[in-house]
Design a protein around this motif. Structure first.
Motif, short mmCIF file in Angstrom:
data_model
loop_
_atom_site.label_atom_id
_atom_site.label_comp_id
_atom_site.label_asym_id
_atom_site.label_seq_id
_atom_site.Cartn_x
_atom_site.Cartn_y
_atom_site.Cartn_z
N VAL A 1 19.15 -8.66 5.28
CA VAL A 1 17.96 -9.87 5.03
C VAL A 1 17.87 -10.65 6.13
CG1 VAL A 1 17.37 -11.94 3.81
CG2 VAL A 1 18.40 -9.69 2.37
N GLY A 2 18.78 -10.90 6.97
CA GLY A 2 18.84 -11.69 8.21
C GLY A 2 17.86 -10.82 9.21
N PHE A 3 17.99 -9.45 9.30
CA PHE A 3 17.46 -8.54 10.17
C PHE A 3 16.17 -8.70 9.72
CE2 PHE A 3 15.69 -4.53 11.22
CZ PHE A 3 15.87 -4.43 12.38
N TYR B 1 10.83 -8.29 -0.88
CA TYR B 1 11.49 -7.11 0.05
C TYR B 1 11.84 -5.87 -0.60
CZ TYR B 1 12.31 -11.05 3.16
OH TYR B 1 12.11 -12.18 4.09
N GLU B 2 12.38 -6.08 -1.90
CA GLU B 2 12.31 -4.65 -2.51
C GLU B 2 10.96 -4.08 -3.03
OE1 GLU B 2 15.20 -4.29 -6.02
OE2 GLU B 2 16.29 -6.28 -5.53
N GLU B 3 10.12 -4.87 -3.24
CA GLU B 3 8.86 -4.11 -3.69
C GLU B 3 8.39 -3.54 -2.71
OE1 GLU B 3 5.22 -6.66 -4.18
OE2 GLU B 3 6.21 -7.16 -6.01
N GLN B 4 8.32 -3.98 -1.20
CA GLN B 4 8.21 -3.43 -0.09
C GLN B 4 8.79 -2.02 0.37
OE1 GLN B 4 5.04 -4.03 1.42
NE2 GLN B 4 5.02 -5.28 -0.70
N GLY B 5 10.02 -1.90 -0.23
CA GLY B 5 10.95 -0.82 -0.01
C GLY B 5 12.01 -1.32 1.21
N LEU B 6 12.02 -2.51 1.54
CA LEU B 6 12.96 -3.09 2.60
C LEU B 6 14.20 -3.22 2.26
CD1 LEU B 6 10.42 -5.76 4.19
CD2 LEU B 6 10.89 -3.16 5.16
N LEU B 7 14.60 -3.69 1.07
CA LEU B 7 15.68 -3.58 0.35
C LEU B 7 15.98 -3.33 -0.85
CD1 LEU B 7 18.15 -6.09 0.95
CD2 LEU B 7 17.09 -7.57 -0.62
N GLY C 1 6.78 -11.63 14.10
CA GLY C 1 5.55 -11.34 13.89
C GLY C 1 5.22 -9.91 13.44
N LEU C 2 5.99 -9.12 13.02
CA LEU C 2 6.00 -7.57 12.35
C LEU C 2 5.53 -7.81 10.93
CD1 LEU C 2 9.06 -5.97 14.10
CD2 LEU C 2 6.58 -6.17 14.99
N SER C 3 4.82 -6.86 10.64
CA SER C 3 4.55 -6.70 9.14
C SER C 3 5.63 -5.99 8.25
CB SER C 3 2.99 -6.08 8.73
OG SER C 3 3.28 -4.79 9.33
N SER C 4 5.53 -6.14 7.12
CA SER C 4 6.46 -5.59 6.30
C SER C 4 6.47 -3.95 6.32
CB SER C 4 6.28 -5.67 4.89
OG SER C 4 5.06 -5.23 4.48
N ARG C 5 5.16 -3.60 6.61
CA ARG C 5 4.87 -2.07 7.06
C ARG C 5 5.69 -1.69 8.12
NH1 ARG C 5 -0.98 0.14 6.49
NH2 ARG C 5 -0.24 0.45 4.35
N GLY D 1 19.76 -17.46 2.71
CA GLY D 1 19.09 -18.53 3.33
C GLY D 1 17.56 -18.10 3.02
N VAL D 2 17.06 -17.45 1.96
CA VAL D 2 15.78 -16.93 1.70
C VAL D 2 15.60 -17.32 0.12
CG1 VAL D 2 15.56 -15.36 3.45
CG2 VAL D 2 16.22 -14.74 1.14
N SER D 3 14.58 -17.19 -0.02
CA SER D 3 14.16 -17.43 -1.68
C SER D 3 14.13 -16.18 -2.51
CB SER D 3 12.60 -17.83 -2.01
OG SER D 3 11.70 -16.97 -1.49
N VAL D 4 14.65 -16.37 -3.81
CA VAL D 4 14.78 -15.11 -4.60
C VAL D 4 13.40 -14.17 -4.61
CG1 VAL D 4 14.78 -14.57 -6.95
CG2 VAL D 4 16.24 -16.15 -6.14
N ARG D 5 12.32 -15.19 -4.52
CA ARG D 5 11.03 -14.48 -4.48
C ARG D 5 11.03 -13.69 -3.41
NH1 ARG D 5 5.22 -17.61 -4.25
NH2 ARG D 5 3.86 -15.82 -4.38
#
Length: 125
Positions: free
Chosen positions: A46-48, A20-26, A56-60, A11-15
């Motif tokens: 991705v749900g997490f 998320y990959e760019e940030q190292g999350l996925l 309210g948490l940042s990607s970092r 339920g998210v966009s491809v973007r």
């Protein structure tokens, strides 16, 4: 599964997934043609991530707590808890600052209202 399917299932966009990959999350594996491939577990991940953003948490910050998900242990759990408490304290202070700012604005509005009343009551010349 490919990125479009993951986006639809999560339920998210491809973007967002690319971000998320760019940030190292996925992470994904790549086919020989360079297409991203994901597993069923990535839908949960991705749900997490989405729940963490909603809190309210940042990607970092999310990246800092991910070891608790990726390698659960007492140590990673304690570190994640500490980081989330720090973030909550930061948000609490920010809220207090916003309330102080709003209160200052309310005082200015009250002064302006009082001043406007004197202007409307001034006798016509």
């Amino acid at each position: 599964m490919r990125i479009g399917e993951l986006a639809a299932r999560a339920g998210v966009s491809v973007r967002s997934l690319r971000y998320y990959e760019e940030q190292g999350l996925l992470t994904s594996t790549r086919s020989t043609s360079g297409q991203r491939h994901y597993t069923d577990r990535d839908v949960e991940r991705v749900g997490f991530i989405q729940r963490m953003y909603a809190a309210g948490l940042s990607s970092r910050t999310i990246l800092e707590v991910m070891p608790c998900v990726d390698a659960p242990s007492a140590e990673t759990s304690d570190a994640a808890m500490e980081r989330m408490v720090q973030e909550r304290d930061r948000l609490t202070e920010h809220i207090a600052e916003l309330v102080r700012t709003r209160d200052s604005l309310d005082r200015l509005i009250a002064v302006n209202r009082a001043h406007r009343k004197t202007l409307h009551k001034a006798p016509a010349a």
